[in-house]
Design a protein around this motif. Structure first.
Motif, PDB file in Angstrom:
ATOM      1  N   VAL A   1       0.845  -1.203   0.000  1.00  0.00           N
ATOM      2  CA  VAL A   1       0.000   0.000   0.000  1.00  0.00           C
ATOM      3  C   VAL A   1       0.878   1.249   0.000  1.00  0.00           C
ATOM      4  O   VAL A   1       0.585   2.233  -0.687  1.00  0.00           O
ATOM      5  N   TRP A   2       1.980   1.201   0.752  1.00  0.00           N
ATOM      6  CA  TRP A   2       2.898   2.336   0.788  1.00  0.00           C
ATOM      7  C   TRP A   2       3.514   2.585  -0.593  1.00  0.00           C
ATOM      8  O   TRP A   2       3.628   3.737  -1.025  1.00  0.00           O
ATOM      9  N   VAL A   3       3.901   1.519  -1.288  1.00  0.00           N
ATOM     10  CA  VAL A   3       4.472   1.657  -2.636  1.00  0.00           C
ATOM     11  C   VAL A   3       3.435   2.259  -3.582  1.00  0.00           C
ATOM     12  O   VAL A   3       3.764   3.121  -4.408  1.00  0.00           O
ATOM     13  N   VAL A   4       2.190   1.849  -3.454  1.00  0.00           N
ATOM     14  CA  VAL A   4       1.126   2.430  -4.287  1.00  0.00           C
ATOM     15  C   VAL A   4       0.973   3.917  -3.970  1.00  0.00           C
ATOM     16  O   VAL A   4       0.818   4.744  -4.879  1.00  0.00           O
ATOM     17  N   ALA A   5       1.027   4.281  -2.688  1.00  0.00           N
ATOM     18  CA  ALA A   5       0.918   5.695  -2.302  1.00  0.00           C
ATOM     19  C   ALA A   5       2.076   6.517  -2.871  1.00  0.00           C
ATOM     20  O   ALA A   5       1.870   7.629  -3.372  1.00  0.00           O
ATOM     21  N   VAL A   6       3.281   5.971  -2.821  1.00  0.00           N
ATOM     22  CA  VAL A   6       4.439   6.665  -3.392  1.00  0.00           C
ATOM     23  C   VAL A   6       4.264   6.801  -4.901  1.00  0.00           C
ATOM     24  O   VAL A   6       4.519   7.874  -5.477  1.00  0.00           O
ATOM     25  N   GLY A   7       3.822   5.746  -5.550  1.00  0.00           N
ATOM     26  CA  GLY A   7       3.604   5.798  -6.997  1.00  0.00           C
ATOM     27  C   GLY A   7       2.542   6.806  -7.384  1.00  0.00           C
ATOM     28  O   GLY A   7       2.700   7.552  -8.355  1.00  0.00           O
ATOM     29  N   LEU A   8       1.445   6.851  -6.637  1.00  0.00           N
ATOM     30  CA  LEU A   8       0.399   7.837  -6.919  1.00  0.00           C
ATOM     31  C   LEU A   8       0.906   9.255  -6.694  1.00  0.00           C
ATOM     32  O   LEU A   8       0.579  10.160  -7.467  1.00  0.00           O
ATOM     33  N   SER A   9       1.684   9.434  -5.653  1.00  0.00           N
ATOM     34  CA  SER A   9       2.254  10.753  -5.395  1.00  0.00           C
ATOM     35  C   SER A   9       3.152  11.190  -6.538  1.00  0.00           C
ATOM     36  O   SER A   9       3.112  12.349  -6.972  1.00  0.00           O
ATOM     37  N   TRP A  10       3.948  10.275  -7.037  1.00  0.00           N
ATOM     38  CA  TRP A  10       4.837  10.573  -8.152  1.00  0.00           C
ATOM     39  C   TRP A  10       4.036  10.868  -9.409  1.00  0.00           C
ATOM     40  O   TRP A  10       4.311  11.815 -10.142  1.00  0.00           O
ATOM     41  N   LYS A  11       3.019  10.076  -9.656  1.00  0.00           N
ATOM     42  CA  LYS A  11       2.204  10.222 -10.860  1.00  0.00           C
ATOM     43  C   LYS A  11       1.392  11.520 -10.820  1.00  0.00           C
ATOM     44  O   LYS A  11       1.228  12.192 -11.841  1.00  0.00           O
ATOM     45  N   LEU A  12       0.870  11.885  -9.661  1.00  0.00           N
ATOM     46  CA  LEU A  12       0.000  13.057  -9.546  1.00  0.00           C
ATOM     47  C   LEU A  12       0.759  14.355  -9.301  1.00  0.00           C
ATOM     48  O   LEU A  12       0.151  15.406  -9.190  1.00  0.00           O
ATOM     49  N   SER A  13       2.066  14.301  -9.241  1.00  0.00           N
ATOM     50  CA  SER A  13       2.833  15.501  -8.892  1.00  0.00           C
ATOM     51  C   SER A  13       2.709  16.614  -9.930  1.00  0.00           C
ATOM     52  O   SER A  13       2.801  17.784  -9.580  1.00  0.00           O
ATOM     53  N   ASP A  14       2.498  16.268 -11.200  1.00  0.00           N
ATOM     54  CA  ASP A  14       2.350  17.307 -12.222  1.00  0.00           C
ATOM     55  C   ASP A  14       1.001  18.018 -12.124  1.00  0.00           C
ATOM     56  O   ASP A  14       0.926  19.231 -12.262  1.00  0.00           O
ATOM     57  N   GLU A  15      -0.054  17.252 -11.884  1.00  0.00           N
ATOM     58  CA  GLU A  15      -1.400  17.831 -11.828  1.00  0.00           C
ATOM     59  C   GLU A  15      -1.698  18.474 -10.473  1.00  0.00           C
ATOM     60  O   GLU A  15      -2.384  19.491 -10.409  1.00  0.00           O
ATOM     61  N   PHE A  16      -1.222  17.855  -9.402  1.00  0.00           N
ATOM     62  CA  PHE A  16      -1.467  18.341  -8.041  1.00  0.00           C
ATOM     63  C   PHE A  16      -0.141  18.454  -7.302  1.00  0.00           C
ATOM     64  O   PHE A  16       0.283  17.522  -6.623  1.00  0.00           O
ATOM     65  N   PRO A  17       0.543  19.586  -7.411  1.00  0.00           N
ATOM     66  CA  PRO A  17       1.858  19.731  -6.774  1.00  0.00           C
ATOM     67  C   PRO A  17       1.838  19.512  -5.260  1.00  0.00           C
ATOM     68  O   PRO A  17       2.829  19.079  -4.681  1.00  0.00           O
TER      69      PRO A  17
END
Length: 134
Positions: A47-63
């Protein structure tokens, strides 16, 4: 394009469960954990890896949700993933029905866990503030 029949999808599920059990069975002994505790730790880490991945993926749209903004929180959550292992190591060799909060070593007590969790987050945000280049 190939299509997976719904009648054959159970095979994929069984293979996935078997693979997960195999990974847990190899991971747990390296840390001195039983299968149940190793499974909980690995599930939390997934779950933590998914959270890190989502954070990385969403960083352009939601800084505000990007890795640069929330890395101290993610480090704190990584510490939280290991709490089941702390429980297991703290009461190793003691019957579960005999365990009380007072018997736990200082490193497995609730105040140490939450103190380290808050300390990691605070340290991270202080470092972020000190080294921020904005």
């Amino acid at each position: 394009m190939s299509k997976v029949d719904s009648e054959d999808s159970w095979i994929l599920f069984v293979v996935g469960v078997a693979l997960a059990a195999f990974i847990v069975s190899k991971f747990s002994p390296h840390l001195g954990l039983d299968m149940a505790t190793g499974g909980m730790v690995l599930a939390r880490l997934a779950v933590w890896v998914v959270a890190v991945g989502l954070s990385w993926k969403l960083s352009d749209e939601f800084p505000a949700l990007g890795l640069k903004a929330i890395w101290p929180l993610l480090l704190s959550l990584h510490w939280l993933c290991w709490w089941p292992a702390l429980d297991f190591w703290a009461v190793k060799g003691v019957a579960p029905h005999l365990v009380r909060q007072e018997m736990l070593p200082w490193w497995a007590a609730w105040y140490t866990r939450w103190g380290v969790l808050l300390g990691i987050a605070a340290w991270g945000y202080i470092m972020k503030k000190l080294f921020d280049r904005d």
